[in-house]
Design a protein around this motif. Sequence first.
Motif, PDB file in Angstrom:
ATOM      1  N   GLY A 113       0.809  -1.201   0.000  1.00  0.00           N
ATOM      2  CA  GLY A 113       0.000   0.000   0.000  1.00  0.00           C
ATOM      3  C   GLY A 113       0.846   1.255   0.000  1.00  0.00           C
ATOM      4  O   GLY A 113       2.022   1.243  -0.389  1.00  0.00           O
ATOM      5  N   PRO A 114       0.286   2.379   0.469  1.00  0.00           N
ATOM      6  CA  PRO A 114       1.013   3.661   0.419  1.00  0.00           C
ATOM      7  C   PRO A 114       2.024   3.781   1.562  1.00  0.00           C
ATOM      8  O   PRO A 114       1.866   4.609   2.466  1.00  0.00           O
ATOM      9  N   SER A 687      -5.317   9.527  -8.507  1.00  0.00           N
ATOM     10  CA  SER A 687      -5.115   8.090  -8.658  1.00  0.00           C
ATOM     11  C   SER A 687      -6.187   7.349  -7.872  1.00  0.00           C
ATOM     12  O   SER A 687      -6.651   7.835  -6.841  1.00  0.00           O
ATOM     13  N   ASN A 688      -6.592   6.188  -8.402  1.00  0.00           N
ATOM     14  CA  ASN A 688      -7.713   5.430  -7.823  1.00  0.00           C
ATOM     15  C   ASN A 688      -8.896   6.374  -7.604  1.00  0.00           C
ATOM     16  O   ASN A 688      -9.447   6.486  -6.504  1.00  0.00           O
ATOM     17  N   ILE A 689      -9.279   7.060  -8.665  1.00  0.00           N
ATOM     18  CA  ILE A 689     -10.236   8.161  -8.539  1.00  0.00           C
ATOM     19  C   ILE A 689     -11.626   7.696  -8.111  1.00  0.00           C
ATOM     20  O   ILE A 689     -12.413   8.508  -7.606  1.00  0.00           O
ATOM     21  N   ARG A 693     -11.757   0.182  -2.635  1.00  0.00           N
ATOM     22  CA  ARG A 693     -11.263  -0.319  -1.356  1.00  0.00           C
ATOM     23  C   ARG A 693     -10.827  -1.769  -1.536  1.00  0.00           C
ATOM     24  O   ARG A 693     -11.637  -2.629  -1.868  1.00  0.00           O
ATOM     25  N   TYR A 694      -9.544  -2.038  -1.326  1.00  0.00           N
ATOM     26  CA  TYR A 694      -9.066  -3.406  -1.487  1.00  0.00           C
ATOM     27  C   TYR A 694      -7.765  -3.592  -0.710  1.00  0.00           C
ATOM     28  O   TYR A 694      -7.090  -2.621  -0.353  1.00  0.00           O
ATOM     29  N   ALA A 695      -7.437  -4.830  -0.455  1.00  0.00           N
ATOM     30  CA  ALA A 695      -6.199  -5.169   0.246  1.00  0.00           C
ATOM     31  C   ALA A 695      -5.068  -5.251  -0.764  1.00  0.00           C
ATOM     32  O   ALA A 695      -5.104  -6.081  -1.683  1.00  0.00           O
ATOM     33  N   ALA A 707      -4.543  -0.991   0.231  1.00  0.00           N
ATOM     34  CA  ALA A 707      -3.893  -0.289  -0.870  1.00  0.00           C
ATOM     35  C   ALA A 707      -4.228   1.198  -0.810  1.00  0.00           C
ATOM     36  O   ALA A 707      -5.060   1.646  -0.019  1.00  0.00           O
ATOM     37  N   GLN A 708      -3.566   1.945  -1.668  1.00  0.00           N
ATOM     38  CA  GLN A 708      -3.757   3.392  -1.713  1.00  0.00           C
ATOM     39  C   GLN A 708      -5.212   3.737  -2.003  1.00  0.00           C
ATOM     40  O   GLN A 708      -5.801   3.275  -2.978  1.00  0.00           O
TER      41      GLN A 708
END
Length: 720
Positions: A113-114, A687-689, A693-695, A707-708
């Motif tokens: 992730g971030p 990003s990811n606009i 929601r995910y792992a 994830a971000q």
Amino acid sequence: MRRCSSAIRVIALLMAGAATLPVAAHAQDAVSPEAVEADGGVEAVKQDDGAIIVTARRFVPSGAITASKTTAPLIETPQSVSVISRDQIDLLNFVDVQQAVRYTAGVAGENYGPDLRFDFLRVRGFVPVQYIDGMQAPVSDTIDNVGIDLYGFDAIDILKGSASTLYGSTPPGGIYNLTSRRPSTRTGGEIQVKYGTDDFKQVAGTVTGELTNGISARLTGLYRDRDGQTDFVTARRAYVAPAVTFEIGPDTKLTALGYYQWDRVEGDTNGFLPANGVLFDNPVGKVRRGINLGEPDYNFYRREQWGAGYELTHRFSSALSFTQNLRWTDYSEYQQIIYASGLAADNRTVSRSNFPFADDTQQFAVDNRFDANFATGAIEHRVLVGFDYRNYREQSAFAFAGATDIDLFDPVYSTAPITAPALGAFTDVRLKQYGLYAQDQMKIDNFILTLSGRQDWSRVTRYLTTPVTQTNQDKFTWRVGATYVTEAGVAPYVSYSTSFLTNVGSTIGGTPFVPSTGKQWEAGVKYDARNLGDDVKLFATAALFRIVQDNPLLTDPNAVFFDIQTGRIVSKGFEAEFVGRFYQKLSVNASYSFTDAKITRSDFPPEVGARLEATPRHKASLFVDYTQDTGALAGFGGGAGVRYLSSSPGVTPSTIPAILYTSPAVTLFDATLHYDIPGWRLAINGSNIFDKRYAGRCNGPVGCFFAQSRQIVATATKRF
């Protein structure tokens, strides 16, 4: 040392002899780091008719010094190389390296992730080794990379597959090299401000120019203050990088390069959440993405690092040149973290552990190489002969202790001071490595045959054993490749290479790791569109590969902070990549990769046939950006991107039945709007606009990392 001194004398004699041979006068259209800095950069120019042309001269790469340690064009290199230039970084507004590989084939980033500290990458299923200006960063078996800030660099070169014949101890998946911003004789620079999601605040700038006749300098700096997407987490970073170039004479240049980076993360990092509620259903409910299961007033991360060195080049003649790269580095980090370590049967009571960790590394590295061009009859030779040395020391320590339980859905933090347990030594290791290498790129008309070989002498000293132990890990590696470049710019190629990786660490029980070895077959085709005119720039590649690695290191499923060493990995697949820039208006980044990376032999039967962690089988991406150059909207532009990642396991199995904690497939969307006028660039990047929601990864029952989330960042850049 006596053996190595003799080798240096042999190199000098060989190159002196080469200089007396006839010189081959074939053009090399690759670009040196200095030329990239002088000619590159996104720049808006207003025409007499009012049109605004936004140039990005180096958006599409033609060469990379990382590929062959020479200026040979990428199309002549019999191996896959991806170059993410500063122009691409600026146009797509990437903040860190793991974001920058989103549209690159065969590379998976943001595996945790971030993360606010590191860039977690996988190349063809393997963790790549990080290089800075051609010298290995002070990484180890406990530090995958040093988290140096992307703003200080002009390009990211990703050399896929074995790189041992030029770089020595490296994994079979490849390496990535960051090329520092260099001084230019042309006065210029920029000041940049960013603001975005999670109170992201950043100010950065770089300025360069000639100080006096023969001396040019550059100063690059950055300060960032941001929150994490996890509650009560903040991160600050300061970075400064001076560089000075001395034109000692018409044939001699010395560029001094330095950097210093300071990091402070307060509150936690991002993760260690239960799989129940993140990856799997939890009868109590879903775990909130920002939940913090640590101790915000106790958890922190501290890091300081610096590097200082130089690049010296001397041209003896048009046929012979010498380059020396040298750098001292120092890296120090310390963290205190209370993290989730178990979930009770009620699916809400979380047990926790206290894990302080410290790591200190120091390194001296030097690389000396001669580059000669000559001909023997109809064969044109480009010969590279070099010798490098690396002296590396790592000392690390950690402790484990219990901590209080916490509620997964309604955490209540401690109000009393928490004491960190005393650290116990984990590693105290010194690595000395010497390497002697040679490469000959032989050209007959349009056919290029590349032969290279390297002998490494490595000695690992472990000071925590009684008595102190020393292990010699010597290895010869080699590569052979063939490329045919047609007049239309189509270049099919095939290559075979071997690799060697020294492992300086040990298991959690203290057993030293043995070396890992690898081999790779690769066949592919490259295209550079040389006949399509000056307004069309593109570089496209497609490749098939098969990698075999023996004695690899994998994450220990029972202790995720440590590694285990198992039998054999086989990674095979296909990659295709396209980077194009058309009429200074339209930019395209596209890629697809299929990676089938598995453990084929192991001491743990459940692992046999298991896929490598954090490696999706399929990755596909496309980003298209367009800028209007005429009319009332001249200078306005925008772009959109889509990324697809198939499912990937978060851990390799070690028990029966095996639970792989596989992250599901995901499709993500990105977008940008920007406005360019002479001297200014304004941009908004998302990003990811749609805020999927995910792992990003789960490596155990309480080892999940979101994830971000959606990130929107606005940037204002003043160029001068």
